[in-house]
Design a protein around this motif. Structure first.
Motif: not given
Length: 565
Positions: A467-476, A138-140, A40-50
């Motif tokens: 930037v990967f936000d839980e790219v490992d979701a659904g795996i193990g 950014v990947h989420g 979220t913080g990176l998103g703010l620095l990258l101009g995403q909607r606040a």
């Protein structure tokens, strides 16, 4: 790359400093500790909607500040300079490109007001967005969903295809824009033919009336003054006659001219030299009076020549001019129509020939467009084969040994992006027909497909930071180990930051940060730690079993770290 980031008052985070740097950074922590707030913080620095909802409860504002290491020259430096900011440059050894430190910050008030600064100067959020396009991908979960869209799949292929597709697409886009312009002009001519014929008819009528009237510039003003004079001629004649007689009259020897003449004669008879210039001045007055008397006589003669007949003629001419004024707003506008209408009329009368010329140009542009579209399709088709094969190899390494990925390029409707419909197809099992990833891939499979595509594309279109936000979701298990391995491979050419809950992924990080939640739910600067040695082993054990001091978990953690190392 991002060297360091500090967050204050953001979500559950009170004050946290993240030392990042090059390579692969894994960010782990308990649920609710604030790991996702990093994204979220990176998103703010990258101009995403606040969103003011991100401001920590009880805080007046949230703030995020980051330090990027960027090239001292190039696109990024130009964006910063255009925004009025500065880079703190430092030299590079061994002939490498000079680098610079870029300071970026964003604050968000509890009321929703947002402020940003770039290179020490206030800047709009749009500047941050421009920088983001050059600095970070950014990947989420939302990006995984976006990969299901046809546009995102086409963009992925175009990125992989590199300069060859970019050149073909640029050529196609230019020709397509020209073809669209010609087509729109032809459509306008065809759809508005009756309107244009009416316009031509109105112009002919207007020109005929103007030419018949034959006005002159300023004529209406002159005639208005003349009409006023003729309408008041008797009053004007009396005033002018009295004035002329006062200046010079044959019947009155006491008029102004006679008195001035007498004064001049008296002065000329004097022998005093001092009176000579005065006598000359009086003589000049006499000459001036004589001239004024002549002008008044001419004015009276002009009034005598005019009369009711001339007044009628003047009013008739004014009526004719007023017809033009009513039609065009003013006489000047009517004259402007007369000067320009011929050109416009010639253009309207040329509609038939012009339509034929435009249709011929459109046909030629269509041939050129077909050639450009075919070249773009060929470039995409060639790249699609290579992308499918390379991503398939990556998927095999990501614990999808039987998966096969294909990139299909099919004919579609023309658009600014070409005539191709691009679809990424996945056959996850032997014997399965390749289907769109939007329909055939599970959440875990989609995560690995996205990662595999990014790893492959990074070879031709590198991005400074992923930037990967839980790219490992659904795996193990083994799949998670391979995800970690591939993230480490991606970090060889780019900075990689991954928020993860899997020890198998975190084990491959060269920089392991832990976000620890304190008893009151706040996270302070001391709660974000760079882990190494026993501390890292304990965190890995917690990720594996939920127990940081379990002997079995610690043993497994050491095995993972040894494998990754």
């Amino acid at each position: 790359m991002i060297e360091e980031m500090r967050m204050q008052g953001l979500g559950v985070i009170d004050d946290a400093v993240l030392p990042l740097g090059p390579g692969f950074t894994a960010i782990t922590g308990e649920t609710g500790a604030g790991k996702t707030m990093v994204v979220t913080g990176l998103g703010l620095l990258l101009g995403q909607r606040a969103d003011s909802g991100a401001v920590r409860a009880g805080a007046n504002q949230a703030s995020v500040a980051g330090v990027w290491i960027v090239p001292a020259e190039g696109t990024i430096a130009d964006i910063v300079t255009d925004a009025g900011g500065d880079l703190e440059s430092f030299g590079a050894a061994g002939g490498e490109q000079a680098q610079g430190e870029l300071y970026v910050s964003r604050t968000l008030s509890a009321e929703g007001r947002s402020r940003a600064s770039v290179g020490g100067r206030a800047a709009p959020a749009g500047v941050l967005s421009s920088l983001a396009d050059e600095l970070v991908v950014v990947h989420g979960q939302s990006e995984q969903l976006r990969l299901r869209s046809a546009a995102a799949q086409r963009d992925a292929l175009d990125r992989f295809g590199g300069a060859e597709i970019a050149t073909a697409l640029e050529t196609y886009a230019a020709v397509y824009a020209r073809w669209r312009e010609l087509d729109a002009e032809i459509t306008d001519l065809a759809e508005n033919r009756d309107r244009r014929a009416d316009e031509a008819g109105r112009l002919r009528e207007a020109l005929a009336l103007i030419e018949a009237t034959d006005p002159e510039e300023g004529e209406d003003v002159v005639l208005a003054e003349r009409a006023e004079r003729l309408a008041n001629s008797e009053e004007l004649r009396v005033a002018a006659s009295l004035a002329r007689n006062a200046i010079s009259s044959e019947e009155d020897e006491t008029d102004a001219s006679a008195l001035v003449a007498e004064a001049r004669r008296n002065l000329e008879r004097s022998s005093d030299a001092a009176l000579v210039p005065i006598a000359e001045g009086v003589a000049d007055v006499g000459y001036r009076l004589a001239d004024l008397a002549l002008q008044l006589s001419a004015y009276l003669a002009d009034l005598d020549e005019g009369g009711p007949h001339e007044l009628a003629a003047v009013e008739e001419r004014r009526a004719a001019l007023n017809t033009l004024v009513r039609a065009h707003g003013s006489l000047d506008e009517a004259l402007e129509v007369w000067r320009t209408a011929s050109t416009r009329l010639a253009e309207l009368d040329d509609d038939g020939d012009r339509l034929e010329r435009l249709q011929a140009e459109r046909e030629a542009a269509g041939v050129e467009l077909d050639e450009a579209a075919a070249a773009l399709t060929a470039a995409r088709t060639e790249a699609a084969g290579r992308l499918g094969a390379e991503v398939t190899d990556e998927l095999h390494a990501l614990a999808m040994p039987d998966a096969r990925l294909e990139v299909a390029v099919r004919e579609g409707a023309p658009s600014t992006h070409g005539r191709d419909d691009v679809a990424i197809l996945l056959a996850p099992h032997p014997g399965a027909e390749p289907r769109s990833v939007a329909k055939s891939a599970s959440g875990g499979e989609l995560s690995r497909v996205m990662l595999a595509i990014e790893v492959v594309i990074a070879g031709t279109d590198p991005v400074p930071t992923f930037v990967f936000d839980e790219v490992d979701a659904g795996i193990g298990g083994a799949a998670a180990i391979e995800v970690g391995r591939r993230l480490a491979r991606l970090a060889e050419s780019s900075q990689v930051i991954a928020v993860t809950h899997l020890a198998q992924v975190a084990a491959f990080a060269s920089n392991h940060l832990s976000v620890v939640k304190s008893s009151d739910g706040a996270v302070t600067a001391s709660s974000v730690r760079r882990l190494s040695g026993a501390d890292r082993e304990a965190e890995m054990a917690r990720l594996l079993s939920g127990l940081s001091d379990s002997d079995a978990a610690l043993t497994h953690a050491r095995e993972l770290l040894s494998l990754a190392g």
